[in-house]
Design a protein around this motif. Structure first.
Motif, mmCIF file in Angstrom:
data_model
loop_
_atom_site.group_PDB
_atom_site.id
_atom_site.type_symbol
_atom_site.label_atom_id
_atom_site.label_comp_id
_atom_site.label_asym_id
_atom_site.label_seq_id
_atom_site.Cartn_x
_atom_site.Cartn_y
_atom_site.Cartn_z
ATOM 1 N N ILE A 53 0.865 -1.185 0.000
ATOM 2 C CA ILE A 53 0.000 0.000 0.000
ATOM 3 C C ILE A 53 0.894 1.224 0.000
ATOM 4 O O ILE A 53 1.741 1.387 0.872
ATOM 5 N N VAL A 54 0.709 2.087 -0.994
ATOM 6 C CA VAL A 54 1.565 3.259 -1.161
ATOM 7 C C VAL A 54 0.716 4.518 -1.038
ATOM 8 O O VAL A 54 -0.305 4.655 -1.714
ATOM 9 N N GLY A 55 1.127 5.432 -0.177
ATOM 10 C CA GLY A 55 0.387 6.680 -0.017
ATOM 11 C C GLY A 55 1.063 7.600 0.974
ATOM 12 O O GLY A 55 1.883 7.174 1.786
ATOM 13 N N GLU A 56 0.683 8.871 0.917
ATOM 14 C CA GLU A 56 1.258 9.853 1.829
ATOM 15 C C GLU A 56 0.844 9.556 3.272
ATOM 16 O O GLU A 56 -0.116 8.827 3.532
ATOM 17 N N THR A 57 1.563 10.151 4.211
ATOM 18 C CA THR A 57 1.218 10.034 5.623
ATOM 19 C C THR A 57 -0.186 10.572 5.854
ATOM 20 O O THR A 57 -0.545 11.638 5.355
ATOM 21 N N GLY A 58 -0.979 9.791 6.591
ATOM 22 C CA GLY A 58 -2.320 10.235 6.946
ATOM 23 C C GLY A 58 -3.406 9.879 5.967
ATOM 24 O O GLY A 58 -4.558 10.292 6.135
ATOM 25 N N THR A 59 -3.095 9.095 4.934
ATOM 26 C CA THR A 59 -4.116 8.758 3.931
ATOM 27 C C THR A 59 -4.961 7.545 4.323
ATOM 28 O O THR A 59 -5.926 7.229 3.636
ATOM 29 N N GLY A 60 -4.595 6.844 5.391
ATOM 30 C CA GLY A 60 -5.404 5.716 5.844
ATOM 31 C C GLY A 60 -4.890 4.361 5.420
ATOM 32 O O GLY A 60 -5.672 3.435 5.215
ATOM 33 N N LYS A 61 -3.580 4.218 5.308
ATOM 34 C CA LYS A 61 -3.013 2.942 4.845
ATOM 35 C C LYS A 61 -3.314 1.803 5.813
ATOM 36 O O LYS A 61 -3.570 0.675 5.392
ATOM 37 N N GLU A 62 -3.293 2.094 7.114
ATOM 38 C CA GLU A 62 -3.608 1.042 8.093
ATOM 39 C C GLU A 62 -5.066 0.603 7.985
ATOM 40 O O GLU A 62 -5.374 -0.594 8.098
ATOM 41 N N LEU A 63 -5.975 1.548 7.761
ATOM 42 C CA LEU A 63 -7.385 1.192 7.577
ATOM 43 C C LEU A 63 -7.564 0.277 6.370
ATOM 44 O O LEU A 63 -8.373 -0.663 6.401
ATOM 45 N N ILE A 64 -6.828 0.542 5.310
ATOM 46 C CA ILE A 64 -6.911 -0.283 4.102
ATOM 47 C C ILE A 64 -6.391 -1.685 4.387
ATOM 48 O O ILE A 64 -6.989 -2.688 3.983
ATOM 49 N N ALA A 65 -5.260 -1.766 5.098
ATOM 50 C CA ALA A 65 -4.715 -3.079 5.453
ATOM 51 C C ALA A 65 -5.705 -3.863 6.303
ATOM 52 O O ALA A 65 -5.901 -5.073 6.103
ATOM 53 N N LYS A 66 -6.346 -3.187 7.239
ATOM 54 C CA LYS A 66 -7.319 -3.866 8.100
ATOM 55 C C LYS A 66 -8.537 -4.323 7.294
ATOM 56 O O LYS A 66 -9.086 -5.405 7.547
ATOM 57 N N ALA A 67 -8.945 -3.521 6.313
ATOM 58 C CA ALA A 67 -10.080 -3.905 5.467
ATOM 59 C C ALA A 67 -9.746 -5.148 4.646
ATOM 60 O O ALA A 67 -10.600 -6.022 4.445
ATOM 61 N N ILE A 68 -8.507 -5.249 4.157
ATOM 62 C CA ILE A 68 -8.089 -6.460 3.439
ATOM 63 C C ILE A 68 -8.148 -7.665 4.369
ATOM 64 O O ILE A 68 -8.672 -8.728 4.006
ATOM 65 N N HIS A 69 -7.605 -7.507 5.574
ATOM 66 C CA HIS A 69 -7.600 -8.602 6.551
ATOM 67 C C HIS A 69 -9.022 -9.078 6.846
ATOM 68 O O HIS A 69 -9.291 -10.294 6.880
ATOM 69 N N GLU A 70 -9.941 -8.157 7.050
ATOM 70 C CA GLU A 70 -11.319 -8.504 7.423
ATOM 71 C C GLU A 70 -12.058 -9.233 6.312
ATOM 72 O O GLU A 70 -13.055 -9.908 6.570
ATOM 73 N N ARG A 71 -11.578 -9.134 5.078
ATOM 74 C CA ARG A 71 -12.224 -9.784 3.942
ATOM 75 C C ARG A 71 -11.457 -11.009 3.448
ATOM 76 O O ARG A 71 -11.840 -11.609 2.454
ATOM 77 N N SER A 72 -10.400 -11.359 4.147
ATOM 78 C CA SER A 72 -9.518 -12.434 3.694
ATOM 79 C C SER A 72 -9.798 -13.735 4.425
ATOM 80 O O SER A 72 -10.535 -13.775 5.414
ATOM 81 N N ALA A 73 -9.169 -14.798 3.942
ATOM 82 C CA ALA A 73 -9.299 -16.096 4.610
ATOM 83 C C ALA A 73 -8.633 -16.088 5.978
ATOM 84 O O ALA A 73 -8.896 -16.964 6.807
ATOM 85 N N GLU A 74 -7.775 -15.089 6.253
ATOM 86 C CA GLU A 74 -7.059 -15.013 7.533
ATOM 87 C C GLU A 74 -7.802 -14.174 8.571
ATOM 88 O O GLU A 74 -7.261 -13.878 9.640
ATOM 89 N N ARG A 75 -9.054 -13.769 8.285
ATOM 90 C CA ARG A 75 -9.739 -12.817 9.159
ATOM 91 C C ARG A 75 -9.979 -13.335 10.575
ATOM 92 O O ARG A 75 -10.143 -12.541 11.510
#
Length: 473
Positions: free
Chosen positions: A181-203
């Motif tokens: 995930i590539v983006g400036e500071t404060g763009t919500g990269k952690e939220l995006i990572a968490k959204a991937i996790h919540e939709r994955s087989a590893e949730r």
């Protein structure tokens, strides 16, 4: 590996310029990394018509095509390849003066585009990413995945940028691959990572955050990989590292670009072999996890200056999600502002009816160097200081000026003629205003962090803000 088990990855290059063909051949030979037992075969056609004929005659894993072709145009060729098989990645190549055409091809389904003249490393990185995407598409072709309809609770907005991010999350979550995930500071990269996790087989497993910027010097390896008793002074017992703690779940490597160069090879082994070795141990331990990395840096530039390993970059640069800065998706600001107003109104026990349209205009006009995180902090302060049910333009303008270091107060008024108690009161008031503004500015308006640096409880910091900043000009 013998020929009967060797994997052949076939790239179709549609290009009529002999010099460019030679450049592709050298890039594939010199720069392109291979998986174990993988052989890359480049087949070449000079026209789109010949390329389509080749697609019907043999298995093609990746298509690279110039925009300018004799006969059929590159755009039409892309369209017909998509009709033939939508799961074949297509890279479009063009000169600078045809970039708009290349982007049009991407809108019609091409995977990526590259601008001439070529730089070999950049070209190899893009080809490698498309190759690994082709592997993922092959998996999807063999075993279709059900569509995930889980709503996005925290990724708010209607802009094309945030819509594209949501679509990328849905695609990435269904396949077990490393994501960057590539983006400036404060763009919500952690939220995006968490959204991937919540939709994955590893949730069902843990979501383990590893902040690569937060470790003290000399402790990074132990924090990441763990240590055994006696490995160093103070290691009184075995300790599991953060990566192993995320096994059976998702490991989020935040700001991966800051990881010390010496540890990047060990991380690469974890990604490729699924094994970690604790400090002081001779034994490898298996780790099964989904890895998501994030950065606000240009990793390709770090590879070029020698501060980031090329092989680790190629390993990470497969599924990439680019997060646009807030200034490029201003149509999302009203949604985000209203969401944060409700959130902080509930937290502070206030009734808030919303935000004035002129205040929204003020927010949209601001450049947002701190992105969504800065917007959140501005709204927190606005709700906390609000005396009525609606946030107005004046309140937002004052907060933005103080956050941006503007609107400094005038020099102390001439108070020497005042009685001592009154003069002292004015001096203390000015001090508190300046001090609070300075601390908040240092932390992009984050009240919790400003209070921590000031050494006072957050509730007290809130109280003195209400007292000294509510009427700030």
């Amino acid at each position: 590996m013998n020929a009967t088990t060797e994997k052949v990855f076939t790239i179709l290059l549609v290009e009529d310029n002999g010099g460019d063909v030679e450049m592709f051949l050298r890039t594939v030979e010199d720069e392109l990394p291979r998986q174990d037992g993988e052989r890359v075969e480049l087949v070449i056609n000079a026209t789109g018509e010949g390329g389509l004929k080749r697609l019907h005659e043999q298995q093609i894993d990746l298509v690279i095509t110039d925009v300018r072709l004799p006969g059929m145009s590159g755009i039409e060729f892309v369209r017909q390849v998509q009709e033939f098989d939508r799961l074949i990645p297509i890279i479009v190549i063009s000169w600078v003066d045809t970039v708009d055409t290349a982007l049009d091809a991407v809108r019609h389904g091409a995977f990526d585009y590259v601008v001439k003249p070529f730089e070999k490393f950049n070209l190899a990185a893009r080809i490698h990413r498309a190759m690994r995407m082709a592997d993922i598409f092959a998996t999807v072709r063999q075993k279709p995945q059900p569509r995930d309809v889980m709503p996005f609770k925290d990724l708010l907005g209607v802009s094309p940028g945030i819509t594209g991010v949501k679509q990328a999350i849905q695609r990435v979550a269904t396949v077990p691959t490393t994501t960057l995930i590539v983006g400036e500071t404060g763009t919500g990269k952690e939220l995006i990572a968490k959204a991937i996790h919540e939709r994955s087989a590893e949730r069902a497993g843990p979501f383990q955050i590893v902040d690569c910027t937060s470790f003290a010097e000399g402790t990074v390896e132990s924090e990441l990989f763990g240590h055994v008793r006696g490995a160093f002074t103070g290691a009184v017992s075995d300790r599991k590292g953060l990566i192993e703690a995320g096994s059976q779940g998702t490991v989020f490597l935040d700001e991966i670009g800051e990881l010390p160069l010496g540890l990047q090879a060990k991380l690469l082994r974890v990604l490729e072999e699924g094994e970690v070795r604790a400090v002081g141990s001779s034994q490898q331990r298996k780790v099964s996890a989904r890895f998501i990395a994030a950065t606000n840096r240009n990793l390709m530039e770090k590879v070029k200056d020698g501060s980031f390993r090329k092989d680790l970059f190629f390993r990470l640069n497969v599924m990439v999600i680019h997060v646009p800065p807030l200034r490029e998706r201003t149509e999302d600001i009203p949604f985000l502002a209203r969401h944060f107003i409700q959130q902080f109104a509930n937290e502070f026990g206030k009734y808030m009816d919303g935000i004035n349209p002129s205040a929204i205009t003020e927010l949209v006009a601001y450049a947002w160097p701190g992105n969504v995180r800065e917007l959140r902090n501005v709204i927190e302060r606005a709700v906390m200081l609000a005396e009525g049910p609606e946030i107005g333009q004046a309140e937002i303008a004052r907060i933005l000026r103080s956050s941006n270091g503007e609107g400094e107060w005038e020099v102390f008024e001439d108070y020497l003629h005042l009685p001592y108690a009154k003069a002292k009161e004015k001096v203390l008031e000015e001090f508190n205003r300046r001090y609070l503004s300075f601390k908040l500015s240092n932390h992009d308006g984050n009240v919790k962090q400003a209070a921590s640096e000031a050494g006072v409880p957050r509730s007290y910091f809130h109280e003195i803000m209400r007292r000294y900043l509510k009427d700030m000009e």
